[in-house]
Scaffold this active site. Structure first.
Site, short mmCIF file in Angstrom:
data_model
loop_
_atom_site.label_atom_id
_atom_site.label_comp_id
_atom_site.label_asym_id
_atom_site.label_seq_id
_atom_site.Cartn_x
_atom_site.Cartn_y
_atom_site.Cartn_z
N LEU A 31 -8.00 -18.95 -15.28
CA LEU A 31 -6.88 -19.08 -16.21
C LEU A 31 -5.74 -19.89 -15.57
O LEU A 31 -5.32 -20.90 -16.11
CB LEU A 31 -6.38 -17.70 -16.62
CG LEU A 31 -5.19 -17.66 -17.58
CD1 LEU A 31 -5.55 -18.30 -18.92
CD2 LEU A 31 -4.72 -16.21 -17.80
N GLU B 154 -3.35 -22.35 -13.31
CA GLU B 154 -3.45 -23.74 -12.85
C GLU B 154 -2.29 -24.03 -11.90
O GLU B 154 -1.35 -23.24 -11.80
CB GLU B 154 -3.39 -24.69 -14.05
CG GLU B 154 -4.55 -24.52 -15.02
CD GLU B 154 -4.50 -25.46 -16.22
OE1 GLU B 154 -5.45 -25.42 -17.01
OE2 GLU B 154 -3.51 -26.23 -16.33
N ALA C 69 0.61 -23.95 -14.14
CA ALA C 69 0.60 -22.95 -15.22
C ALA C 69 0.12 -21.63 -14.65
O ALA C 69 -1.08 -21.39 -14.55
CB ALA C 69 -0.29 -23.40 -16.37
N ARG D 289 -0.21 13.50 16.05
CA ARG D 289 0.81 12.94 16.94
C ARG D 289 1.86 13.99 17.28
O ARG D 289 2.41 14.65 16.38
CB ARG D 289 1.47 11.74 16.26
CG ARG D 289 2.65 11.11 17.00
CD ARG D 289 2.22 10.37 18.22
NE ARG D 289 3.31 9.57 18.76
CZ ARG D 289 3.31 9.03 19.97
NH1 ARG D 289 2.26 9.18 20.77
NH2 ARG D 289 4.34 8.32 20.38
N GLN E 183 5.58 3.00 8.87
CA GLN E 183 6.73 3.64 9.51
C GLN E 183 6.36 4.98 10.12
O GLN E 183 6.83 5.34 11.20
CB GLN E 183 7.86 3.81 8.49
CG GLN E 183 9.20 4.19 9.09
CD GLN E 183 9.80 3.05 9.91
OE1 GLN E 183 9.49 1.88 9.68
NE2 GLN E 183 10.64 3.39 10.88
N GLY F 165 5.15 2.31 16.15
CA GLY F 165 4.55 1.12 16.76
C GLY F 165 3.07 1.02 16.52
O GLY F 165 2.52 -0.07 16.36
N GLU G 160 -2.62 -10.53 -11.94
CA GLU G 160 -2.64 -10.05 -13.33
C GLU G 160 -1.25 -10.03 -13.96
O GLU G 160 -0.92 -9.17 -14.77
CB GLU G 160 -3.28 -8.65 -13.45
CG GLU G 160 -4.59 -8.46 -12.73
CD GLU G 160 -5.68 -9.42 -13.21
OE1 GLU G 160 -5.46 -10.14 -14.17
OE2 GLU G 160 -6.74 -9.43 -12.59
N THR H 286 2.80 -11.23 -12.46
CA THR H 286 3.72 -10.70 -11.46
C THR H 286 4.50 -9.52 -12.04
O THR H 286 4.59 -9.34 -13.26
CB THR H 286 4.74 -11.77 -11.02
OG1 THR H 286 5.58 -12.09 -12.14
CG2 THR H 286 4.03 -13.03 -10.54
#
Length: 379
Positions: free
Chosen positions: A127, A129, A132, A269, A337, A341, A364, A366
């Site tokens: 679709l 281009e 476009a 952790r 986050q 690290g 699909e 923006t």
């Protein structure tokens, strides 16, 4: 992924169990290698096709799964949980089948759909281009009727499965300017004059091939016109409504993976003698992440149920796509986050998921286009 689901049938529950087993066995062990090598997992996609997962929402009469959209989307979510590029392939293939299944003649459906829906043939959707994108009605690729054929000339951009697809839905201008001048043609791969350009170098979703395709005097039989001339824009918009729900489901699956990974890490952790999940700053962040995923899932499935009921759902699809993909971007960023690290290095998948989430805010339509669609619906 442990998600409580209310499903319409026992068959749907069995189907999702199958999807879970397939994705855990066939996708999860391969994703890191294929992404690192920028390699398209064609055989993995073919395996899903053989299991019937490329055709779930289409009629059983032609080899589809005959499943409601709410079931298909939950299967797609499960696939995206393990491998977004493969889920995107499933979504794109479903878009490529939409025109023929919905607007094709009976003869076209009988000829083309069995191959499309079996998963042996992989589809692509042409679709956009170079000039476009969001303004699809302004596309300039032309299809001129001549001696019983259409002769296609132009360039299509951002084509997923470029060079790998077996058939391409090519939206071309057969009439005057604007939306009413567009038509849709199904073009077999390998048709003389089709030129696949160099593969795009993307931020993420590396195992999914994306490229421009040039059409240089490509001849296609008139029998490959889907519907009738001038129906192309209507076909494209109908497919995009379905595709937006698919992208929303992909976003939910990706974000759920990020939440689950971050929770596992936070339970293991330790800092200051405590598991970091016990620190309010981390625990509350994870709580927000989990809540946002659940909200996006509910919004997506609510829109799908409208579609299944035969009710208007375009605005709800836009809302679901907007909310779910913005959510996925935030949740995957927050997962990085949580890991600190460790989240910024490729030893953990959260940095990949964050890069992949960005794509979902773009494809699909923006999210700025989604806001435009929703605001116009409120006017």
């Amino acid at each position: 992924m442990k998600v409580q689901r209310i499903l319409p049938t026992e068959e749907a529950a069995d189907l999702l169990d199958l999807v879970r087993d397939l994705t855990e066995g066939e996708l999860a062990p391969r994703v890191a290698e294929f992404e690192a090598n920028h390699e398209f997992p064609r055989e993995v996609v073919r395996t899903l096709g053989k299991a019937g997962l490329l055709s779930l929402p289409y009629p059983e009469e032609y080899g589809g799964g005959g499943q409601p959209y709410e079931v298909y989307l939950q299967a797609l979510e499960q696939i995206a949980y393990h491998w977004l590029a493969v889920a995107e392939s499933v979504n794109v293939h479903n878009l490529a089948c939409f025109g023929t299944a919905t607007y094709g003649t009976r003869a076209q459906r009988e000829e083309l759909l069995p191959g499309m829906l079996s998963g042996e043939l992989l589809g692509a959707y042409c679709l956009s281009e170079p000039e476009a994108g969001s303004d699809a009605a302004s596309l300039s690729t032309k299809a001129v009727k001549e001696d019983g054929d259409y002769r296609i000339s132009g360039t299509k951009s951002w084509v997923t499965h470029a060079g790998y697809a077996d058939f391409y839905n090519v939206f071309s201008r057969t009439g005057g300017p604007g939306a009413r001048g567009l038509s849709c043609l199904v073009v077999p791969a390998g048709t003389p004059g089709m030129v696949v350009h160099e593969r795009e170098k993307k931020l993420g979703v590396w195992s999914s091939p994306t490229a421009q395709i040039g059409f240089e005097d490509v001849r296609v039989p008139a029998g490959r016109l889907v519907g009738r001339e001038g129906k192309g824009f209507l076909i494209a918009m109908g497919a995009l409504d379905c595709g937006r729900l698919g992208i929303a489901a992909c976003a939910v699956g990706l974000a759920q993976a990020a939440v689950d990974y971050a929770v596992r890490y936070a339970k293991e952790r330790r800092q200051f003698g405590e598991k970091i999940i016990n620190f309010q700053g981390i625990g509350f962040l994870l709580a927000d992440m989990a809540t946002q995923v659940a909200a996006a899932r509910a919004l997506t499935l609510a829109a799908a149920r409208l579609k299944d009921a035969g009710l208007p759902y375009s605005l709800e699809a836009a809302k679901a796509k907007l909310f779910a993909t913005d959510m996925a971007m935030k949740v995957t960023t927050d997962a990085v986050q949580v890991l600190g690290g460790a989240g910024y290095v490729a030893d953990h998948p959260v940095e990949r998921w964050m890069r992949e989430a960005k794509l979902l805010q773009i494809v699909e339509g923006t999210n700025q286009i989604q806001r435009l669609v929703i605001s116009q619906g409120l006017a």
